[in-house]
Design a protein around this motif. Structure first.
Motif, PDB file in Angstrom:
ATOM      1  N   ALA A   1     -13.535  28.257  92.308  1.00  0.00           N
ATOM      2  CA  ALA A   1     -13.026  29.361  93.119  1.00  0.00           C
ATOM      3  C   ALA A   1     -14.202  30.260  93.480  1.00  0.00           C
ATOM      4  O   ALA A   1     -14.788  30.901  92.613  1.00  0.00           O
ATOM      5  N   SER A   2     -14.552  30.323  94.731  1.00  0.00           N
ATOM      6  CA  SER A   2     -15.799  30.978  95.137  1.00  0.00           C
ATOM      7  C   SER A   2     -15.621  32.400  95.633  1.00  0.00           C
ATOM      8  O   SER A   2     -16.601  33.103  95.879  1.00  0.00           O
ATOM      9  N   ASP A   3     -14.370  32.860  95.812  1.00  0.00           N
ATOM     10  CA  ASP A   3     -14.164  34.219  96.306  1.00  0.00           C
ATOM     11  C   ASP A   3     -12.941  34.826  95.629  1.00  0.00           C
ATOM     12  O   ASP A   3     -12.287  34.201  94.796  1.00  0.00           O
ATOM     13  N   GLY A   4     -12.650  36.077  95.993  1.00  0.00           N
ATOM     14  CA  GLY A   4     -11.540  36.782  95.376  1.00  0.00           C
ATOM     15  C   GLY A   4     -10.199  36.119  95.612  1.00  0.00           C
ATOM     16  O   GLY A   4      -9.340  36.110  94.729  1.00  0.00           O
ATOM     17  N   VAL A   5     -10.004  35.545  96.800  1.00  0.00           N
ATOM     18  CA  VAL A   5      -8.734  34.880  97.104  1.00  0.00           C
ATOM     19  C   VAL A   5      -8.550  33.655  96.213  1.00  0.00           C
ATOM     20  O   VAL A   5      -7.464  33.414  95.661  1.00  0.00           O
TER      21      VAL A   5
ATOM     22  N   ALA B   1     -10.208  32.035  81.156  1.00  0.00           N
ATOM     23  CA  ALA B   1      -9.530  31.523  82.353  1.00  0.00           C
ATOM     24  C   ALA B   1     -10.242  31.935  83.634  1.00  0.00           C
ATOM     25  O   ALA B   1     -10.470  31.111  84.531  1.00  0.00           O
ATOM     26  N   ILE B   2     -10.610  33.202  83.743  1.00  0.00           N
ATOM     27  CA  ILE B   2     -11.238  33.661  84.985  1.00  0.00           C
ATOM     28  C   ILE B   2     -12.641  33.067  85.144  1.00  0.00           C
ATOM     29  O   ILE B   2     -13.094  32.785  86.252  1.00  0.00           O
ATOM     30  N   ILE B   3     -13.333  32.839  84.012  1.00  0.00           N
ATOM     31  CA  ILE B   3     -14.657  32.198  84.050  1.00  0.00           C
ATOM     32  C   ILE B   3     -14.514  30.722  84.413  1.00  0.00           C
ATOM     33  O   ILE B   3     -15.253  30.185  85.237  1.00  0.00           O
ATOM     34  N   TYR B   4     -13.525  30.053  83.798  1.00  0.00           N
ATOM     35  CA  TYR B   4     -13.249  28.647  84.101  1.00  0.00           C
ATOM     36  C   TYR B   4     -12.871  28.483  85.571  1.00  0.00           C
ATOM     37  O   TYR B   4     -13.331  27.553  86.254  1.00  0.00           O
ATOM     38  N   GLY B   5     -12.037  29.401  86.064  1.00  0.00           N
ATOM     39  CA  GLY B   5     -11.580  29.302  87.452  1.00  0.00           C
ATOM     40  C   GLY B   5     -12.721  29.370  88.442  1.00  0.00           C
ATOM     41  O   GLY B   5     -12.708  28.667  89.465  1.00  0.00           O
ATOM     42  N   SER B   6     -13.715  30.201  88.168  1.00  0.00           N
ATOM     43  CA  SER B   6     -14.833  30.333  89.108  1.00  0.00           C
ATOM     44  C   SER B   6     -15.921  29.293  88.867  1.00  0.00           C
ATOM     45  O   SER B   6     -16.353  28.607  89.798  1.00  0.00           O
ATOM     46  N   ALA B   7     -16.350  29.147  87.574  1.00  0.00           N
ATOM     47  CA  ALA B   7     -17.490  28.269  87.291  1.00  0.00           C
ATOM     48  C   ALA B   7     -17.119  26.798  87.261  1.00  0.00           C
ATOM     49  O   ALA B   7     -17.891  25.949  87.704  1.00  0.00           O
TER      50      ALA B   7
ATOM     51  N   LEU C   1      -4.544  16.261  79.013  1.00  0.00           N
ATOM     52  CA  LEU C   1      -4.528  15.552  80.294  1.00  0.00           C
ATOM     53  C   LEU C   1      -5.354  16.292  81.342  1.00  0.00           C
ATOM     54  O   LEU C   1      -6.082  15.666  82.134  1.00  0.00           O
ATOM     55  N   ALA C   2      -5.255  17.616  81.354  1.00  0.00           N
ATOM     56  CA  ALA C   2      -6.050  18.394  82.306  1.00  0.00           C
ATOM     57  C   ALA C   2      -7.535  18.202  82.057  1.00  0.00           C
ATOM     58  O   ALA C   2      -8.327  18.063  83.001  1.00  0.00           O
ATOM     59  N   TRP C   3      -7.930  18.181  80.781  1.00  0.00           N
ATOM     60  CA  TRP C   3      -9.346  17.980  80.442  1.00  0.00           C
ATOM     61  C   TRP C   3      -9.814  16.583  80.876  1.00  0.00           C
ATOM     62  O   TRP C   3     -10.930  16.425  81.375  1.00  0.00           O
ATOM     63  N   ALA C   4      -8.948  15.580  80.694  1.00  0.00           N
ATOM     64  CA  ALA C   4      -9.340  14.196  80.986  1.00  0.00           C
ATOM     65  C   ALA C   4      -9.325  13.888  82.476  1.00  0.00           C
ATOM     66  O   ALA C   4     -10.129  13.067  82.956  1.00  0.00           O
ATOM     67  N   LEU C   5      -8.431  14.517  83.236  1.00  0.00           N
ATOM     68  CA  LEU C   5      -8.207  14.093  84.615  1.00  0.00           C
ATOM     69  C   LEU C   5      -8.859  14.983  85.666  1.00  0.00           C
ATOM     70  O   LEU C   5      -9.047  14.545  86.809  1.00  0.00           O
ATOM     71  N   VAL C   6      -9.179  16.233  85.319  1.00  0.00           N
ATOM     72  CA  VAL C   6      -9.707  17.166  86.325  1.00  0.00           C
ATOM     73  C   VAL C   6     -11.209  17.329  86.133  1.00  0.00           C
ATOM     74  O   VAL C   6     -11.683  17.657  85.044  1.00  0.00           O
ATOM     75  N   GLY C   7     -11.950  17.093  87.190  1.00  0.00           N
ATOM     76  CA  GLY C   7     -13.400  17.231  87.137  1.00  0.00           C
ATOM     77  C   GLY C   7     -13.868  18.566  87.680  1.00  0.00           C
ATOM     78  O   GLY C   7     -13.111  19.317  88.316  1.00  0.00           O
ATOM     79  N   ALA C   8     -15.130  18.877  87.437  1.00  0.00           N
ATOM     80  CA  ALA C   8     -15.722  20.124  87.923  1.00  0.00           C
ATOM     81  C   ALA C   8     -15.649  20.186  89.446  1.00  0.00           C
ATOM     82  O   ALA C   8     -15.899  19.198  90.141  1.00  0.00           O
ATOM     83  N   GLY C   9     -15.263  21.345  89.965  1.00  0.00           N
ATOM     84  CA  GLY C   9     -15.160  21.560  91.394  1.00  0.00           C
ATOM     85  C   GLY C   9     -13.854  21.113  92.014  1.00  0.00           C
ATOM     86  O   GLY C   9     -13.645  21.329  93.208  1.00  0.00           O
ATOM     87  N   GLU C  10     -12.955  20.498  91.232  1.00  0.00           N
ATOM     88  CA  GLU C  10     -11.658  20.054  91.758  1.00  0.00           C
ATOM     89  C   GLU C  10     -10.658  21.209  91.657  1.00  0.00           C
ATOM     90  O   GLU C  10      -9.813  21.265  90.768  1.00  0.00           O
ATOM     91  N   PHE C  11     -10.772  22.131  92.591  1.00  0.00           N
ATOM     92  CA  PHE C  11     -10.018  23.385  92.523  1.00  0.00           C
ATOM     93  C   PHE C  11      -8.520  23.151  92.467  1.00  0.00           C
ATOM     94  O   PHE C  11      -7.812  23.723  91.622  1.00  0.00           O
ATOM     95  N   TRP C  12      -8.005  22.316  93.355  1.00  0.00           N
ATOM     96  CA  TRP C  12      -6.549  22.157  93.423  1.00  0.00           C
ATOM     97  C   TRP C  12      -6.009  21.423  92.201  1.00  0.00           C
ATOM     98  O   TRP C  12      -4.923  21.751  91.708  1.00  0.00           O
ATOM     99  N   GLY C  13      -6.755  20.472  91.679  1.00  0.00           N
ATOM    100  CA  GLY C  13      -6.315  19.807  90.458  1.00  0.00           C
ATOM    101  C   GLY C  13      -6.303  20.752  89.285  1.00  0.00           C
ATOM    102  O   GLY C  13      -5.353  20.778  88.482  1.00  0.00           O
ATOM    103  N   ALA C  14      -7.361  21.557  89.153  1.00  0.00           N
ATOM    104  CA  ALA C  14      -7.430  22.533  88.066  1.00  0.00           C
ATOM    105  C   ALA C  14      -6.315  23.560  88.185  1.00  0.00           C
ATOM    106  O   ALA C  14      -5.690  23.953  87.189  1.00  0.00           O
TER     107      ALA C  14
END
Length: 448
Positions: free
Chosen positions: A259-263, A249-255, A309-322
């Motif tokens: 998510a580019s920072d601690g916040v 999860a934490i790797i997915y969230g950043s990469a 659905l999350a896999w199909a609808l959310v693309g890389a870099g779409e922070f708020w969707g993810a």
């Protein structure tokens, strides 16, 4: 059936025990893997095998602890004294788990393995008695559900704190080794305090005077208890899915999510915790209106659907969707939680009415082993999957690696959620069934 209404204080104290245990579970799931790979510097495969080694040791420690709880009693009862004895070593083990020692790779791996084993054993000393508490503080299955409805949101508050404040904290300094150690020194101390609060503010009301049967007889009782076997298998499969999801999860969230920072990481990770609070609350509402076994099953199918659905609808870099889908996945996947843990005692009682053999101590120990077995199996699976997509802690991941993180995070857990729902098709102990079983003192007619 005797009905015992638990006070708000006692439900809160009961929930506090799981807050302490959840700190360890979350630390040893969503944080330890990233710590071992990104801070200690182990490979994803080696970090995964450490998880498996520790859970293999649990194959011995959990059942042994279950047997101890069935044989050792004090003036506090059968379980509460273990919470007092184990609290301080448990807090210390959390701090050691997030320290690193050694100059060479082998030394670092040996230290991490040893610290993890110590943490796991300290966890077992508390977890087996704690899991068993719900069976002796009240005999009312609906009251057990209410107590668990306190327990799991409180546990998710602990999850929220660990999964948000710790990632935020370790990004603020320049030395992640020191930041992790300091964070878990504080977390360990808090865990000790709230576990003692639990031990001194719950009451064991159900006293079983009969001596536990011989081990061979208890093993035979579990061998013939199909409902306990269903719950055990569901526990293994479900926690494989949970831990694959939690480990990356934490790797997915950043990469992947960006998510580019601690916040940003703290916000993303907090969605898992918020979902874990809302899911059990929603479960309480649903189980008042519908069969709890069906609620469990369909929450698993729903979890798989939302993940796909999350896999199909959310693309890389779409922070708020993810982030939004992580919240939704967490809510739906945690609906089952109060049902699962209240069903453990009921499945154990099923075996007692079926065969006349009280194997509750061994049954609880083996259930905890099944939970940890699922967590352990998830370790190598996660490690090999990450290695397969080319993930390393150094450098910028390729587009193929980023895409691979999405299906590890979402599609692999979805498969295990579907399998859990299928396994629970064979579980029959809903509230009505349990009430009839206890009232009759035997299994209802036509039982499996």
């Amino acid at each position: 059936m005797m009905t015992t209404r638990l006070s708000v204080l006692e439900k809160t104290a009961y929930g506090a025990g799981d807050m302490a245990l959840t700190i360890s579970i979350i630390s040893a799931s969503i944080l330890i893997y990233a710590f071992l790979v990104q801070v200690v510097g182990l490979t994803p495969v080696d970090a995964g095998w450490i998880l498996m080694i520790v859970r293999t040791i649990d194959a011995i420690s959990d059942p042994l602890m279950g047997l101890l709880t069935s044989r050792v009693r004090s003036r506090l009862g059968r379980y509460r004294h273990w919470l007092i004895i184990g609290a301080l070593p448990f807090g210390l083990s959390l701090w050691l788990l997030f320290t690193s020692f050694g100059e060479t790779y082998a030394q670092k791996m040996a230290w991490s393995t040893g610290a993890y084993i110590f943490n796991s054993l300290a966890f077992t000393v508390l977890a087996i008695p704690y899991i068993s508490l719900i069976g002796v503080i009240t005999p009312d299955p609906q009251e057990r559900l209410r107590a668990n409805a306190f327990r799991f949101p409180m546990a998710k508050v602990a999850t929220l704190i660990v999964s948000t404040l710790v990632p935020w904290w370790v990004t603020q300094g320049t030395d992640p080794h020191r930041s992790y150690a300091l964070a878990f020194m504080v977390v360990g101390a808090v865990s000790v305090a709230i576990m003692l609060f639990c031990a001194f503010n719950v009451k064991e009301r159900i006293v079983q005077e009969a001596a536990p049967p011989p081990l061979a007889q208890q093993i035979r009782g579990l061998r013939d208890n199909r409902q306990w076997q269903v719950i055990s298998l569901a526990m293994v499969v479900l926690f494989v899915g949970f831990l694959v999801n939690g480990s990356v999860a934490i790797i997915y969230g950043s990469a992947f999510a960006g998510a580019s920072d601690g916040v940003g990481i703290a916000l993303f990770m907090s969605m898992g915790s918020v979902g874990g609070i809302l899911g059990p609350l929603l479960s309480t509402w649903l189980t008042r209106r519908y069969c709890k076994v069906k609620v469990f099953r369909y929450s698993m199918y729903g979890s798989a659907l939302v993940s796909v659905l999350a896999w199909a609808l959310v693309g890389a870099g779409e922070f708020w969707g993810a982030t939004l889908f992580y919240l939704l996945c967490s809510v739906v996947s945690q609906i089952n939680t109060p049902i699962l843990w209240s069903s453990i005692t009921e499945a154990s009682d099923y075996g007692r009415y079926q065969s006349g053999i009280d194997a509750s101590g061994l049954a609880i120990g083996m259930i905890s082993f099944c939970q940890k077995l699922g967590m352990g199996i998830a370790g190598p699976i996660t490690g090999y999957l990450l290695a397969g997509i080319g993930y390393t802690a150094q450098g910028t991941p390729s587009a193929e690696t980023v895409a691979g993180l999405a299906w590890i995070m979402l599609l692999v857990p979805a498969l295990f959620y579907l399998l859990t729902g299928w396994v629970m098709r064979y579980y029959v102990i809903n509230n009505d069934y349990y009430a009839r079983m206890v009232a009759a003192g035997r299994l209802p007619e036509g039982s499996a």
